[in-house]
Design an enzyme around this catalytic site. Structure first.
Site, PDB file in Angstrom:
ATOM      1  CB  SER A 167     -22.201 -10.625  18.753  1.00 30.32           C
ATOM      2  OG  SER A 167     -21.385 -10.098  17.726  1.00 30.32           O
ATOM      3  CE1 TYR A 184     -20.070 -15.754  18.212  1.00 27.71           C
ATOM      4  CE2 TYR A 184     -20.234 -13.933  16.655  1.00 27.71           C
ATOM      5  CZ  TYR A 184     -19.941 -14.408  17.923  1.00 27.71           C
ATOM      6  OH  TYR A 184     -19.532 -13.526  18.894  1.00 27.71           O
TER       7      TYR A 184
HETATM    8  N1  LIG Z   1     -14.243 -10.429  21.305  1.00 21.78           N
HETATM    9  C1  LIG Z   1     -15.176  -9.952  20.514  1.00 21.78           C
HETATM   10  O1  LIG Z   1     -14.900  -9.164  19.599  1.00 21.78           O
HETATM   11  C2  LIG Z   1     -16.616 -10.333  20.749  1.00 21.78           C
HETATM   12  C3  LIG Z   1     -17.595  -9.592  20.090  1.00 21.78           C
HETATM   13  C4  LIG Z   1     -18.937  -9.921  20.273  1.00 21.78           C
HETATM   14  C5  LIG Z   1     -19.278 -10.960  21.134  1.00 21.78           C
HETATM   15  N2  LIG Z   1     -18.300 -11.680  21.748  1.00 21.78           N
HETATM   16  C6  LIG Z   1     -18.735 -12.771  22.639  1.00 21.78           C
HETATM   17  O2  LIG Z   1     -18.099 -12.613  23.892  1.00 21.78           O
HETATM   18  C7  LIG Z   1     -18.041 -13.883  24.555  1.00 21.78           C
HETATM   19  C8  LIG Z   1     -16.621 -14.100  25.052  1.00 21.78           C
HETATM   20  O3  LIG Z   1     -15.763 -14.135  23.915  1.00 21.78           O
HETATM   21  P1  LIG Z   1     -14.256 -13.591  23.951  1.00 21.78           P
HETATM   22  O4  LIG Z   1     -14.084 -12.700  22.779  1.00 21.78           O
HETATM   23  O5  LIG Z   1     -13.929 -13.129  25.313  1.00 21.78           O
HETATM   24  O6  LIG Z   1     -13.495 -14.952  23.588  1.00 21.78           O
HETATM   25  P2  LIG Z   1     -12.344 -15.751  24.313  1.00 21.78           P
HETATM   26  O7  LIG Z   1     -11.272 -14.863  24.788  1.00 21.78           O
HETATM   27  O8  LIG Z   1     -11.997 -16.826  23.331  1.00 21.78           O
HETATM   28  O9  LIG Z   1     -13.053 -16.367  25.599  1.00 21.78           O
HETATM   29  C9  LIG Z   1     -13.995 -17.392  25.514  1.00 21.78           C
HETATM   30  C10 LIG Z   1     -14.216 -17.921  26.908  1.00 21.78           C
HETATM   31  O10 LIG Z   1     -15.238 -18.918  26.867  1.00 21.78           O
HETATM   32  C11 LIG Z   1     -14.724 -20.125  27.460  1.00 21.78           C
HETATM   33  N3  LIG Z   1     -15.396 -21.255  26.825  1.00 21.78           N
HETATM   34  C12 LIG Z   1     -15.385 -21.638  25.531  1.00 21.78           C
HETATM   35  N4  LIG Z   1     -16.103 -22.752  25.355  1.00 21.78           N
HETATM   36  C13 LIG Z   1     -16.617 -23.070  26.582  1.00 21.78           C
HETATM   37  C14 LIG Z   1     -17.430 -24.121  27.074  1.00 21.78           C
HETATM   38  N5  LIG Z   1     -17.878 -25.100  26.279  1.00 21.78           N
HETATM   39  N6  LIG Z   1     -17.732 -24.136  28.386  1.00 21.78           N
HETATM   40  C15 LIG Z   1     -17.266 -23.161  29.225  1.00 21.78           C
HETATM   41  N7  LIG Z   1     -16.492 -22.158  28.826  1.00 21.78           N
HETATM   42  C16 LIG Z   1     -16.167 -22.114  27.517  1.00 21.78           C
HETATM   43  C17 LIG Z   1     -13.212 -20.060  27.208  1.00 21.78           C
HETATM   44  O11 LIG Z   1     -12.437 -20.817  28.110  1.00 21.78           O
HETATM   45  P3  LIG Z   1     -12.053 -22.400  27.885  1.00 21.78           P
HETATM   46  O12 LIG Z   1     -11.370 -22.497  26.549  1.00 21.78           O
HETATM   47  O13 LIG Z   1     -11.185 -22.738  29.058  1.00 21.78           O
HETATM   48  O14 LIG Z   1     -13.342 -23.152  27.930  1.00 21.78           O
HETATM   49  C18 LIG Z   1     -12.994 -18.571  27.494  1.00 21.78           C
HETATM   50  O15 LIG Z   1     -12.964 -18.333  28.887  1.00 21.78           O
HETATM   51  C19 LIG Z   1     -18.526 -14.908  23.540  1.00 21.78           C
HETATM   52  O16 LIG Z   1     -19.876 -15.214  23.797  1.00 21.78           O
HETATM   53  C20 LIG Z   1     -18.386 -14.176  22.216  1.00 21.78           C
HETATM   54  O17 LIG Z   1     -19.257 -14.679  21.239  1.00 21.78           O
HETATM   55  C21 LIG Z   1     -16.987 -11.389  21.580  1.00 21.78           C
END
Ligand SMILES: NC(=O)c1ccc[n+]([C@@H]2O[C@H](COP(=O)([O-])OP(=O)(O)OC[C@H]3O[C@@H](n4cnc5c(N)ncnc54)[C@H](OP(=O)(O)O)[C@@H]3O)[C@@H](O)[C@H]2O)c1
Length: 283
Positions: A167, A184
């Site tokens: 990130s 985080y």
């Molecule tokens: N969106 C942003 O702005 C952003 C920016 C920088 C980095 N990121 C990173 O991108 C990645 C994805 O985030 P996102 O924004 O797409 O969030 P999201 O929509 O909340 O998706 C998170 C995903 O991770 C799964 N997950 C959570 N805990 C888990 C566990 N213990 N085991 C297996 N799966 C798990 C969730 O499904 P379940 O609830 O079914 O487990 C979901 O599929 C993360 O690493 C986040 O830190 C996001």
């Protein structure tokens, strides 16, 4: 052959971004960035994409949507394998389940992650530990346990790929104040440096490792924080190119990093934030 003629003859360049027949695993693939990536992988030609996250119904729903994509290969398939990436036993079970469908994996996108926002003074021990464990240790264990499958068919000419999701919070400063995210932010810096270590460790086994450092992309995880820090419109305006991240930004970058086009890219991180982290003029 003249030098110029030899120099312009790039091998099969029209297919250099294609992933035909590749087998991929996407953790956190049921929604958000993981699902965007899975869509790109299938539309670039992957034959099998395993979708994993904790909730079985969410994995199934994601796979149903992916399997209905009109421009994936006709026999290509998304396969749900629910598992909790925060537990070693579950990662081992995930590898065992995937092994029932394939004798190798070409692409592992270790993307599952979590965040926690709370002010410095009361930021809880349990939250810090949970975020570090899932965002760093589990990524390491997932890559370690998938390494035999990643190595199975990998060659110097056609290496397997590991991608991790960092990130911009791991490159600049994360959120401060009432929703402070120290754990985080530290975890995302850590996972990108973990990736650099593994890039060197695993390259001799023909596995290349790279990372993404996204800025804000609307998602279940990011939406709350985006609302608290000014909302979509304000955040888009504050970004040099005037917008937030889009699904295609993730899909295209993942496809590039997994393709022959990125065959000599190893240990690198691509920032996807429209230049916001660099833009000191607007700070
Ligand atoms: N969106 C942003 O702005 C952003 C920016 C920088 C980095 N990121 C990173 O991108 C990645 C994805 O985030 P996102 O924004 O797409 O969030 P999201 O929509 O909340 O998706 C998170 C995903 O991770 C799964 N997950 C959570 N805990 C888990 C566990 N213990 N085991 C297996 N799966 C798990 C969730 O499904 P379940 O609830 O079914 O487990 C979901 O599929 C993360 O690493 C986040 O830190 C996001």
């Amino acid at each position: 052959m003249s030098t110029a003629k030899a120099d312009v003859e790039l091998k099969d360049f029209s297919n250099i971004f294609r992933l035909d027949g590749k087998v991929a695993v996407v953790t956190g693939g049921s929604r958000g960035l993981g699902l965007h990536a899975a869509s790109g992988l299938l539309q670039a030609g992957c034959a099998k994409v395993f979708i994993t996250s904790r909730k079985a119904a969410a994995c199934q729903e994601a796979c149903d949507a992916l399997n209905a994509l009109p421009n994936k290969a006709p026999d290509a398939i998304a396969i749900p394998v629910p598992a909790d990436s925060s537990k070693l036993s579950e990662i081992e079970r995930l590898v065992a389940e995937v092994s029932k469908h394939t004798d190798h994996v070409d692409i592992l996108f270790a993307n599952a992650g979590a965040t926690w926002g709370e002010k410095f003074d009361t930021h809880p021990d349990s939250a810090f530990a949970k975020v570090m464990d899932l965002n760093v240790k589990s990524v390491f264990l997932t890559i370690q346990k998938f390494a035999p499958l990643l190595q199975a068919r990998a060659t110097a000419e056609d290496p397997s790929r590991v991608l991790v999701t960092g990130s911009v919070a791991g490159q600049g400063i994360g959120t401060l104040g009432p929703q402070s995210t120290p754990g985080y932010s530290a975890s995302k810096a850590a996972v990108l440096h973990l990736m650099r270590n593994l890039a060197i460790e695993l390259a001799p086994r023909h596995i290349l490792c790279n990372g993404l450092a996204p800025g804000f992309f609307p998602s279940k995880m990011a939406n709350g924080l985006m609302e608290m820090t000014g909302g979509v419109e304000k955040l888009a305006k504050e970004t040099p190119n005037g917008r937030l991240g889009r699904p295609e930004d993730i899909a295209a970058t993942v496809v590039f990093l997994c393709s022959r086009a990125a065959g000599h890219v190893n240990g690198e991180t691509i920032r996807l934030d429209g230049g916001k982290l660099l833009d000191r003029a607007r700070l």
